[in-house]
Design an enzyme around this catalytic site. Structure first.
Site, PDB file in Angstrom:
ATOM      1  N   CYS A 204      -5.668   2.563  -2.077  1.00 17.94           N
ATOM      2  CA  CYS A 204      -5.030   1.440  -1.819  1.00 17.94           C
ATOM      3  C   CYS A 204      -3.926   1.208  -0.439  1.00 17.94           C
ATOM      4  O   CYS A 204      -4.581   0.704   0.687  1.00 17.94           O
ATOM      5  CB  CYS A 204      -3.928   0.438  -2.489  1.00 17.94           C
ATOM      6  SG  CYS A 204      -5.550   0.497  -3.844  1.00 17.94           S
ATOM      7  N   ILE A 205      -2.568   2.374  -0.402  1.00 15.82           N
ATOM      8  CA  ILE A 205      -2.129   1.993   0.319  1.00 15.82           C
ATOM      9  C   ILE A 205      -1.873   2.753   1.723  1.00 15.82           C
ATOM     10  O   ILE A 205      -1.858   1.972   2.617  1.00 15.82           O
ATOM     11  CB  ILE A 205      -0.905   2.848  -0.417  1.00 15.82           C
ATOM     12  CG1 ILE A 205      -0.163   2.419  -1.909  1.00 15.82           C
ATOM     13  CG2 ILE A 205       0.725   3.013   0.731  1.00 15.82           C
ATOM     14  CD1 ILE A 205       0.055   0.758  -1.853  1.00 15.82           C
TER      15      ILE A 205
END
Ligand code: NAD
Length: 453
Positions: A291-292
């Site tokens: 994600c990040i």
């Protein structure tokens, strides 16, 4: 409690009763870290759930009541199967479902641009089996506009009955329903139960939003309806960009603190005592996970269509991406102080997962660090209780096996990349010649052979 007033549309909808009495058939497409737990949650709530995945190995493991996700024990799959859970690769069974939830990957391609091929191929596989009245929800993280600009057009163009997505009229004939609802889980964080994480839902129409919120309201304690799929898509990106930018900030401050001889961890702990206006983020060896490091670039890519440059995202990406290289430089400097070169040194990397206590290697900074150390001539081994071996991924080809934590003194440097809870850090510091710690895992241990970076 759902914030929705399930009045008009949903109470009248043909799916509302099956949802309320748990007979609505739910198909979850993509049985990975997001899809499998979600399928199990619906199964636990007594819905008939079918999982769809293109990976025949995953389907086979689930069929044999096994599990391929560390935190989901096979007993959970066995129990789910006794309650009717099954997995398949056969998309023709989509027609049997009342609600279809898509949880497939959304990575970046080699040019750092969104790779929506998984969503596209999933939606193209679903479309021929689409029926009137079905609800389709996209959960994969993506840029604002994906649901309405990509998912809906494919479903409308490729279904067999000329069905259209439900609009704001009260028409219920020849329509299907579409919403976006982001997954907001924090892997490895057991402090918040999944059902306590409010579920944001944005439908293409009010009826789609209400239907999706009605469905999720059966397994989440609170649903948060928003006015459009793009709002829900952007909400997820804001949350991840917020993390990405703040992590970059502390990473940069860490570099300054190292130069100034200040312990950044002590600073963060002290700042965290402020009862308002400050939320702690922690520096590390670089960003990891699906994600990040990935999601913010979905937005910066989309922003270009609007002639807009997302500077915070680019800057944060630049700082975070440089962290693994900082770690390699720190190892080199620490060895140098012992009159050793990286070239020819034996380095043991502790932890390769992208964060502690999880079995996820995606985008892990450990991979870059290992590759860079090898490039500089180091002889690298690793240990990770979650990864007995590292093979080939999209961006790496390491072919290594986890070594036992035996002869720590035999390494020129033990490099802590992931601070798994199982490690005995006192022992590591006691036995190793040199410990380079990227996570402050050795906090409280004062020893001359420890270098924090
Ligand atoms: N993992 C997380 O913690 C997390 C958190 C929030 C959001 N997300 C988002 O959720 C989405 C899914 O992530 P994940 O971590 O579960 O990915 P994953 O790689 O673990 O799982 C995806 C699954 O989809 C399957 N798949 C791929 N193409 C398919 C197709 N055409 N039809 C059916 N199945 C297909 C794969 O075989 C795999 O099992 C991504 O968009 C991700 O960004 C993930």
């Amino acid at each position: 409690m759902s914030r929705l007033n399930l009045s008009s549309v949903v109470t009248d909808h043909h799916l509302s009763a099956p949802i309320q009495n748990r007979t609505a058939r739910i198909g979850v497409v993509g049985l990975g870290y997001v899809g499998l737990p979600l399928a199990l949650l619906f199964n636990e709530a007594r819905f008939p759930v079918t999982g769809f995945d293109v990976d025949p190995q995953k389907v086979r493991i689930l069929d044999e009541s096994g599990s391929y996700i560390h935190r989901i024990p096979p007993t959970e799959i066995q129990l789910a199967r006794t309650r009717g859970f099954s997995a398949t690769s056969d998309y023709s069974r989509i027609g049997e479902m009342d609600a279809i939830i898509i949880c497939v990957p959304t990575p970046l391609n080699e040019h750092h641009e969104p790779d929506l091929s998984y969503i596209t191929s999933t939606v193209e596989s679903i479309a021929p089996y689409l029926r009137m009245g079905q609800l389709v929800v996209l959960e994969s993280t993506t840029y604002p506009g994906t649901t309405e600009e990509l998912v809906v057009p494919i479903l409308e163009a490729k279904n067999r009955f000329k069905l259209k997505v439900a609009g704001d009229s009260e028409e219920t004939e020849n329509v299907f329903y579409v919403a976006f609802s982001p997954e907001r889980e924090d892997p490895g964080n057991d402090t918040v139960a999944r059902r306590d994480i409010p579920k944001v839902v944005g439908g293409v129409s009010a009826s789609s939003t209400e239907l999706a919120a009605c469905l999720y309201g059966t397994i989440f304690n609170r649903t948060v309806p928003v006015s459009a799929p793009a709002v829900a898509e952007m909400t997820k990106l804001l949350e991840n960009i917020y993390r990405c930018v703040n992590i970059a900030l502390v990473n940069e401050l860490k570099l300054l603190c190292l130069r100034m001889g200040i312990d950044v961890w002590e600073v963060i702990a002290a700042a965290s005592t402020k009862p308002f206006g400050f939320q702690p983020f922690y520096p590390g060896p670089g960003l990891g996970g699906h994600c990040i490091p990935v999601d913010p670039f979905y937005l910066s890519w989309k922003a270009k269509e609007w002639d807009f440059h997302t500077r915070f995202i680019e800057l944060a990406g630049e700082i975070n991406n440089s962290m693994p290289y900082h770690v390699v430089e720190s190892v080199s400097a620490a060895l140098n102080r012992k009159r050793k070169a990286v070239n020819g040194s034996k380095v043991l990397v502790l932890g390769v997962a992208y964060k502690k206590d999880i079995d996820d290697l995606r985008e892990s900074p450990a991979l870059t660090i290992i590759e860079q150390l090898q490039k500089a001539g180091a002889y690298v081994e690793y240990n990770d209780p979650y990864f007995p071996r590292i093979g080939k991924g999209r961006k790496y080809n390491l072919d290594m096996q986890s070594v036992p934590l035996e002869d720590l003194a035999g390494y020129d440097c033990v490099l802590i990349v992931t601070d798994h809870s199982d490690y005995d850090y006192s022992r590591i510091v006691r036995e190793a010649q040199l410990v380079v710690d990227t996570r402050n895992a050795t906090r409280g241990i004062s020893a001359p052979n420890v270098v924090r970076c």
